[in-house]
Design a protein around this motif. Sequence first.
Motif, short mmCIF file in Angstrom:
data_model
loop_
_atom_site.label_atom_id
_atom_site.label_comp_id
_atom_site.label_asym_id
_atom_site.label_seq_id
_atom_site.Cartn_x
_atom_site.Cartn_y
_atom_site.Cartn_z
N ASN A 1 0.84 -1.19 0.00
CA ASN A 1 0.00 0.00 0.00
C ASN A 1 0.88 1.24 0.00
O ASN A 1 2.06 1.18 0.37
CB ASN A 1 -0.92 0.01 1.23
CG ASN A 1 -1.97 -1.07 1.17
OD1 ASN A 1 -2.36 -1.53 0.09
ND2 ASN A 1 -2.45 -1.50 2.32
N SER A 2 0.33 2.36 -0.40
CA SER A 2 1.09 3.61 -0.38
C SER A 2 1.61 3.86 1.04
O SER A 2 0.84 3.84 2.00
CB SER A 2 0.22 4.78 -0.82
OG SER A 2 0.91 6.00 -0.61
N PRO A 3 2.92 4.09 1.18
CA PRO A 3 3.47 4.33 2.51
C PRO A 3 3.17 5.74 3.03
O PRO A 3 3.42 6.03 4.20
CB PRO A 3 4.98 4.14 2.31
CG PRO A 3 5.20 4.50 0.88
CD PRO A 3 3.96 4.05 0.14
N GLY A 4 2.64 6.60 2.16
CA GLY A 4 2.33 7.97 2.57
C GLY A 4 3.58 8.81 2.70
O GLY A 4 4.71 8.33 2.56
N ILE B 1 7.95 -2.64 -3.42
CA ILE B 1 9.37 -2.75 -3.08
C ILE B 1 10.03 -3.52 -4.22
O ILE B 1 9.54 -4.58 -4.62
CB ILE B 1 9.57 -3.52 -1.76
CG1 ILE B 1 8.81 -2.85 -0.60
CG2 ILE B 1 11.05 -3.64 -1.42
CD1 ILE B 1 9.30 -1.47 -0.27
N ASN B 2 11.12 -3.00 -4.77
CA ASN B 2 11.85 -3.69 -5.82
C ASN B 2 12.93 -4.54 -5.16
O ASN B 2 13.87 -4.02 -4.56
CB ASN B 2 12.47 -2.69 -6.79
CG ASN B 2 12.93 -3.36 -8.09
OD1 ASN B 2 12.73 -4.56 -8.28
ND2 ASN B 2 13.53 -2.59 -8.98
N LYS C 1 3.55 -0.92 8.68
CA LYS C 1 4.91 -0.60 9.08
C LYS C 1 5.91 -1.09 8.04
O LYS C 1 5.95 -2.29 7.73
CB LYS C 1 5.22 -1.21 10.45
CG LYS C 1 4.46 -0.57 11.60
CD LYS C 1 4.94 -1.12 12.94
CE LYS C 1 4.24 -0.42 14.10
NZ LYS C 1 4.71 -0.92 15.40
N MET C 2 6.74 -0.17 7.53
CA MET C 2 7.69 -0.54 6.49
C MET C 2 8.70 -1.58 6.98
O MET C 2 9.06 -2.50 6.25
CB MET C 2 8.41 0.71 5.98
CG MET C 2 9.35 0.45 4.81
SD MET C 2 8.53 -0.29 3.36
CE MET C 2 7.46 1.08 2.87
N ARG D 1 15.16 -3.39 0.15
CA ARG D 1 15.07 -2.06 0.76
C ARG D 1 14.74 -0.95 -0.23
O ARG D 1 14.45 0.16 0.17
CB ARG D 1 16.39 -1.70 1.47
CG ARG D 1 17.60 -1.51 0.55
CD ARG D 1 18.84 -1.28 1.38
NE ARG D 1 20.03 -1.01 0.57
CZ ARG D 1 20.43 0.20 0.18
NH1 ARG D 1 19.72 1.26 0.55
NH2 ARG D 1 21.52 0.35 -0.54
N TRP D 2 14.72 -1.25 -1.54
CA TRP D 2 14.59 -0.19 -2.52
C TRP D 2 13.15 0.03 -2.95
O TRP D 2 12.40 -0.93 -3.17
CB TRP D 2 15.44 -0.50 -3.75
CG TRP D 2 16.92 -0.41 -3.50
CD1 TRP D 2 17.73 -1.42 -3.03
CD2 TRP D 2 17.75 0.73 -3.65
NE1 TRP D 2 19.02 -0.97 -2.90
CE2 TRP D 2 19.06 0.35 -3.29
CE3 TRP D 2 17.52 2.04 -4.08
CZ2 TRP D 2 20.13 1.24 -3.33
CZ3 TRP D 2 18.60 2.92 -4.12
CH2 TRP D 2 19.88 2.52 -3.74
N PRO D 3 12.74 1.31 -3.12
CA PRO D 3 11.39 1.61 -3.62
C PRO D 3 11.17 1.10 -5.04
O PRO D 3 12.13 0.91 -5.80
CB PRO D 3 11.33 3.15 -3.57
CG PRO D 3 12.40 3.55 -2.63
CD PRO D 3 13.48 2.53 -2.76
#
Length: 342
Positions: free
Chosen positions: A158-161, A177-178, A285-286, A195-197
């Motif tokens: 979901n969008s992390p905002g 997450i890529n 939570k990311m 860890r990468w967007p």
Amino acid sequence: MSSLSSLSSLSSLSDEEINIRNIPDRKDFWNDLEENEFRSRFKFNKPRILHILSKIGHLIEPDTRRSKAIDARTQVLIALRFYATGSFQAVLGDLVGCDKATVCRILQRVTKAIASLAPGEIMMPNGQECHQVAQEFHEIAGFPRVLGIIDCTHVKINSPGGRLAESFRCQKGYFSINVQIVSDSRLKIRNIIVRWPGSVHDSTIFNNSPLCAQLESGRYGNFYLLGNSGYFCKRFLLTPFLSPSTTAEENFNKSHVKTRNTVKRCIGVWKRRFPCIQKGITLKKMDTILNVIMATAVLHNMAIEFEEEFLDIDLDDDELVNMVPHGPQNFSERTALVKSIF
């Protein structure tokens, strides 16, 4: 009178005793389910789960059994059920007596514990093992000295905002997450970057990874990775010819594609084994999202080591033109290989 009597009897109980009386008994899946049904729900049989417990039980076992505290084994079953469904509703529907907040806390605790096993479960080949891994790859399509196959896959979230939210939107328009994966021929994950967007390019993830630095330093000798055209061709990362002009180059590409298909199958089996990362992770939570991805990668490798049966898949390989990186590339290793072998 009966209601007053009930209130009177309750007043004589401690808070702990009242709480225990209000907590319903939970289903005993461990003893009640037939083996095939148990494995279908939790993706592992009981001996395998006991093996997992032997590694993380001390990290999650409650300090007390007061108020029907949930034991480590049940906590692991709750986490495995979430990985197998991606749904809190499915977990809640199965495990009577656990509210959503409790499940969420258990999931965070167990996932963090399993993810902490990654350094011992997800490792690049080293020493003599490099030759063994390369030989197994060679048996697929005759490609020599392959240490692993690299690729990236997107895990929907979901969008992390926040102001950086759009950096998580991938090319297909959803938030993700890529995740970078290096696979061996047995479909085991040998290296993972989580860890990468989603908007970050595959080649950027690799170029900034510790693995790239290790390969550049010569840590793995004359062994190399295979990757698709989204990566820069380097002496330690070989990509296919975009426009093969000779029979040798065509043979190189055929062998390259067939060998590289391994990582597609690895990712496919991993995601089908744990649908929470196939359908998308809806947690907020990311840190927990990243730990879920890492934990399922650890469990995937355990399943490979356990020789757990799972339906394999064979995916077509697509070379995306818009994924071709621009800039200088090193083709010398690839050219020499074509001349000497293909």
